[in-house]
Design a protein around this motif. Structure first.
Motif, PDB file in Angstrom:
ATOM      1  N   GLY A 321       0.813  -1.214   0.000  1.00  0.00           N
ATOM      2  CA  GLY A 321       0.000   0.000   0.000  1.00  0.00           C
ATOM      3  C   GLY A 321       0.842   1.257   0.000  1.00  0.00           C
ATOM      4  N   LEU A 322       1.949   1.233   0.772  1.00  0.00           N
ATOM      5  CA  LEU A 322       2.845   2.390   0.814  1.00  0.00           C
ATOM      6  C   LEU A 322       3.472   2.629  -0.543  1.00  0.00           C
ATOM      7  CD1 LEU A 322       4.465   4.609   2.185  1.00  0.00           C
ATOM      8  CD2 LEU A 322       6.063   2.854   3.009  1.00  0.00           C
ATOM      9  N   LEU A 326       3.458   5.922  -3.050  1.00  0.00           N
ATOM     10  CA  LEU A 326       4.631   6.571  -3.637  1.00  0.00           C
ATOM     11  C   LEU A 326       4.451   6.739  -5.149  1.00  0.00           C
ATOM     12  CD1 LEU A 326       7.532   4.753  -1.721  1.00  0.00           C
ATOM     13  CD2 LEU A 326       6.612   7.043  -1.299  1.00  0.00           C
ATOM     14  N   TRP A 327       3.878   5.738  -5.781  1.00  0.00           N
ATOM     15  CA  TRP A 327       3.571   5.866  -7.206  1.00  0.00           C
ATOM     16  C   TRP A 327       2.553   6.981  -7.432  1.00  0.00           C
ATOM     17  CZ3 TRP A 327       5.172   4.707 -11.899  1.00  0.00           C
ATOM     18  CH2 TRP A 327       4.278   4.806 -12.975  1.00  0.00           C
ATOM     19  N   ILE A 336      11.031   3.862  -6.310  1.00  0.00           N
ATOM     20  CA  ILE A 336      10.237   3.053  -5.384  1.00  0.00           C
ATOM     21  C   ILE A 336      10.983   1.769  -5.018  1.00  0.00           C
ATOM     22  CG2 ILE A 336       8.023   1.870  -5.047  1.00  0.00           C
ATOM     23  CD1 ILE A 336       6.811   3.854  -7.054  1.00  0.00           C
ATOM     24  N   TYR A 337      11.681   1.181  -5.995  1.00  0.00           N
ATOM     25  CA  TYR A 337      12.438  -0.038  -5.710  1.00  0.00           C
ATOM     26  C   TYR A 337      13.592   0.268  -4.754  1.00  0.00           C
ATOM     27  CZ  TYR A 337      14.743  -4.522  -6.424  1.00  0.00           C
ATOM     28  OH  TYR A 337      15.312  -5.754  -6.235  1.00  0.00           O
ATOM     29  N   TRP A 338      14.243   1.417  -4.939  1.00  0.00           N
ATOM     30  CA  TRP A 338      15.287   1.826  -3.991  1.00  0.00           C
ATOM     31  C   TRP A 338      14.713   1.941  -2.588  1.00  0.00           C
ATOM     32  CZ3 TRP A 338      15.573   5.709  -0.449  1.00  0.00           C
ATOM     33  CH2 TRP A 338      16.819   5.918   0.169  1.00  0.00           C
ATOM     34  N   TYR A 339      13.531   2.520  -2.467  1.00  0.00           N
ATOM     35  CA  TYR A 339      12.901   2.713  -1.160  1.00  0.00           C
ATOM     36  C   TYR A 339      12.625   1.360  -0.498  1.00  0.00           C
ATOM     37  CZ  TYR A 339       9.921   4.960   2.346  1.00  0.00           C
ATOM     38  OH  TYR A 339       9.382   5.425   3.532  1.00  0.00           O
ATOM     39  N   HIS A 349      10.623   1.240  10.351  1.00  0.00           N
ATOM     40  CA  HIS A 349       9.902   2.250   9.576  1.00  0.00           C
ATOM     41  C   HIS A 349      10.099   3.643  10.161  1.00  0.00           C
ATOM     42  CE1 HIS A 349       6.959   3.899   6.862  1.00  0.00           C
ATOM     43  NE2 HIS A 349       6.283   4.393   7.894  1.00  0.00           N
ATOM     44  N   LEU A 350      10.153   3.749  11.503  1.00  0.00           N
ATOM     45  CA  LEU A 350      10.349   5.060  12.127  1.00  0.00           C
ATOM     46  C   LEU A 350      11.712   5.638  11.759  1.00  0.00           C
ATOM     47  CD1 LEU A 350       8.803   4.426  15.654  1.00  0.00           C
ATOM     48  CD2 LEU A 350       7.875   5.863  13.843  1.00  0.00           C
ATOM     49  N   ALA A 351      12.749   4.793  11.775  1.00  0.00           N
ATOM     50  CA  ALA A 351      14.082   5.270  11.387  1.00  0.00           C
ATOM     51  C   ALA A 351      14.108   5.671   9.922  1.00  0.00           C
ATOM     52  CB  ALA A 351      15.128   4.187  11.666  1.00  0.00           C
ATOM     53  N   LEU A 352      13.417   4.919   9.075  1.00  0.00           N
ATOM     54  CA  LEU A 352      13.349   5.247   7.647  1.00  0.00           C
ATOM     55  C   LEU A 352      12.669   6.593   7.442  1.00  0.00           C
ATOM     56  CD1 LEU A 352      14.007   3.980   4.831  1.00  0.00           C
ATOM     57  CD2 LEU A 352      11.634   3.205   4.794  1.00  0.00           C
ATOM     58  N   CYS A 353      11.581   6.824   8.178  1.00  0.00           N
ATOM     59  CA  CYS A 353      10.861   8.098   8.060  1.00  0.00           C
ATOM     60  C   CYS A 353      11.737   9.268   8.487  1.00  0.00           C
ATOM     61  CB  CYS A 353       9.595   8.073   8.913  1.00  0.00           C
ATOM     62  SG  CYS A 353       8.308   6.969   8.289  1.00  0.00           S
TER      63      CYS A 353
END
Length: 632
Positions: A321-322, A326-327, A336-339, A349-353
């Motif tokens: 869904g995320l 992004l798309w 998106i693939y890099w992400y 996820h918190l560190a990524l944000c």
């Protein structure tokens, strides 16, 4: 997802990639900039886009050769100067290469140059993703101003540690050692030399401009020199030092920088949660309450953050869904693939944000220990209003002159709504106003004392109260109690709730006397029932609200509900910042994050908890009675 939908996504992906900017050439210049004009010059191949100010310089019309052309353009065109005169260490190739700006750096430069070109003092607060060279750009830009625009234009670099600041300063040394000799504008050789006996400061030869490095744990480094530029790096990670807090340290630096053209302050950081000093400065800039212009660099603006998916069709068919969102905001498959790959690497996820945010709001995502929902807190922030100036209030209402002299040298009174006129106080419905007091320490290093006034009648539909006034500071307890009494009387003999822990824990006769005297002087004081063990488990009443494990859990649980459901109106953005750094530990206890305060939050929690026990009021409610309120 159907095969036809996947085919359409692949087609749109190719279309989006075709719209990406063409390869960037700092020699040609960018045609998209309105402040550049197209020219043909004999020293460049084909058409180039030069700064308008350069073309308007009288020296442009009389240029006699390529060296003069390059020197003039270096003065007006930062991107051209960086590519010709600056060498930086490339992290991937591990070589010294010309400094050609990437796309994220050009976003930041556009704002810096916008302010400089119109003669504004340059003030930027930068919220960034990691690993794109934001700090490098700021430092190189400051060096450009020191070398080609001003002499005696001193700069300071501050980070969370002096080692980090020193790494930034080493970039300047590299610039000078590799500077093209034919373009160096001074008679002496480019170098950095010690300044007097300072270990923190170096002077750039020729310009007599100094570069000082420091950290929040070295306040002595900021003394003795007037600064014109400041680079404050990774501010969200600054911690309170032995002497100064991040806010005080920043003020000690920036307060001396004049608001003149080419002066510069850049405050930059990746996010580190909410409610801290950097977050408060960011929210102030976004809301227009600051001289700083906010600049946000999301992860997808960084050119390196792209990886081609090995099987595009299978990748699209497996989107989360995320990834679909992004798309939806216009990203391409390689982004998106890099992400996805980075998310697997970070594993949080918190560190990524925080380190690779998609939006500014996401960057400040709350931690797992947060007590209050950050989105609910930000909804409350939208209703905050600037406080009224006390001098203007006193001119309007001379009866409020006493408000100009709050107790304590570091105290401050904020007003958003005036008390009722003296002649109308007796007509105020009972307990329309509630005043909660959190008693702190006397010393400047101790917890603050706070007096918060809430209005139960003048709030929006569906809400139970609105913050209309607040005093915060350090003062002797007797003076603070007197001031709280004055405020309560002014606001229609409000119900006055004293959080009595501090006074009761002191265990001195003067503390007990203070509460007893206040009880005798003021009739509408909150009292509670308390078990009296000396009287064989009978109950008596005691002045004030006592916060213990049980009552604290109750008031915080109620405040969580009120904040989540938007049941009260806040006016202090600082109080909301306290909510964002309020955490629960492994034992289930509530407290502010280390280094922060919760005194404003506690007054809201107590006031709203007591308000929830009071009967509702309307403008037609009967006049007050003098019944004593008895609580927990």
């Amino acid at each position: 997802m159907t095969a036809s939908e996947i085919t359409e996504i692949l087609r749109l992906d190719a279309e989006r990639r075709s719209l990406r900017p063409r390869s960037y050439d700092p020699i040609t210049g960018c045609a998209d900039h309105s402040w550049r004009v197209s020219r043909r010059v004999p020293w460049e191949i084909g058409e180039v886009y030069l700064p308008q100010a350069m073309v308007e310089d009288p020296a442009f019309a009389s240029l006699a050769g390529k060296l003069e052309y390059k020197a003039l353009r270096c003065r007006y065109d930062f991107e051209y100067w960086a590519a010709n005169c600056v060498k930086i260490y490339h992290k991937i190739t591990c070589r010294q290469v010309p400094f050609v700006l990437n796309s994220a750096q050009r976003i930041l430069l556009d704002e810096l140059e916008r302010q400089r070109r119109i003669g504004m003092p340059i003030r930027v607060i930068l919220l960034k993703a990691r690993q794109w060279g934001g700090s490098t750009l700021v430092q190189v830009y400051m060096t450009w101003i020191q070398l080609l625009h001003h002499t005696h234009w001193n700069s300071i670099i501050c980070s969370q540690t002096r080692n980090t600041s020193g790494q930034i300063r080493s970039n300047i040394r590299n610039i000078l050692t590799s500077y093209p000799e034919e373009l160096w504008p001074y008679d002496c050789k480019p170098a950095m030399k010690p300044w007097e006996s300072s270990d923190c400061t170096r002077v750039i030869t020729g310009t007599d401009s100094t570069v000082t490095i420091t950290s929040t744990f070295a306040p002595d480094a900021i003394r003795g020199l007037p600064f014109s530029m400041a680079h404050l790096s990774e501010v969200a990670y600054w911690k309170s030092g032995d002497v100064l807090s991040p806010e005080e340290f920043t003020r000690s630096i920036t307060g001396g920088i004049a608001m003149v053209a080419d002066s510069l302050i850049v405050m930059e950081s990746t996010a580190n949660g909410t409610g801290n000093f950097f977050h408060s400065q960011w929210t102030a800039a976004v809301s227009g309450r600051s001289s700083f212009v906010p600049v946000f660099i999301p992860w997808y603006e960084i050119e390196l953050n792209r990886i081609e998916p090995p099987d595009p069709e299978a990748f699209v068919a497996d989107w989360t869904g995320l990834e679909k969102r992004l798309w939806g905001i216009g990203l391409t498959l390689d982004q998106i693939y890099w992400y996805r790959q980075k998310a697997r690497e970070v594993n949080s996820h918190l560190a990524l944000c925080s380190e690779f945010p998609t939006t500014a709001e996401e960057a400040f995502a709350a931690t797992d220990r947060s007590v209050f929902d950050s989105e609910a807190v930000e909804r409350l922030r939208r209703g905050c209003h600037p406080e009224r100036r006390l001098t203007e209030i006193v001119a309007e209402r001379p009866d409020l002159r006493w408000m100009l002299s709050p107790p304590g040298r570091d105290s401050h009174l904020s007003l958003w709504s005036l008390p009722p006129q003296p002649g109308r106080r007796s007509l105020t419905p009972p307990d329309r106003y509630v005043v909660a007091v959190d008693v702190g320490g006397r010393a400047a290093s101790s917890d603050y004392s706070v007096i918060t006034v809430m209005d139960r009648l003048g709030c929006g539909a569906g809400r139970i109260a609105r913050v209309v006034a607040q005093w915060r500071g350090h003062a002797d307890h007797d003076l603070m109690a007197r001031y709280a009494e004055q405020i309560a009387r002014a606001y229609g003999d409000a119900l006055l709730i004293i959080e009595s822990n501090t006074l009761e824990s002191v265990q001195t006769e003067s503390s007990q006397y203070l509460l007893e005297q206040l009880n005798e002087r003021y009739h509408n004081l909150y009292v509670r029932r308390s078990r009296d063990r000396a009287r064989d488990a009978t109950f008596d009443t005691r002045v004030g609200f006592h916060t213990n494990r049980a009552t604290k859990a109750a008031i915080i649980a109620n405040l969580i509900r009120v904040v989540r459901d938007g049941l009260y109106e806040e006016n202090s953005s600082d109080a909301l910042n306290e909510m964002l750094v309020y955490e629960v530990d492994n034992t289930g206890s509530y407290a502010a994050k280390r280094g922060y305060h919760d005194d404003q939050l506690i007054t809201r929690a107590i006031a709203l908890y007591v308000i929830d026990t009071l009967p509702p009021i309307t403008p037609s409610s009967p006049l007050r009675s003098d019944a004593v309120r008895v609580g927990w």
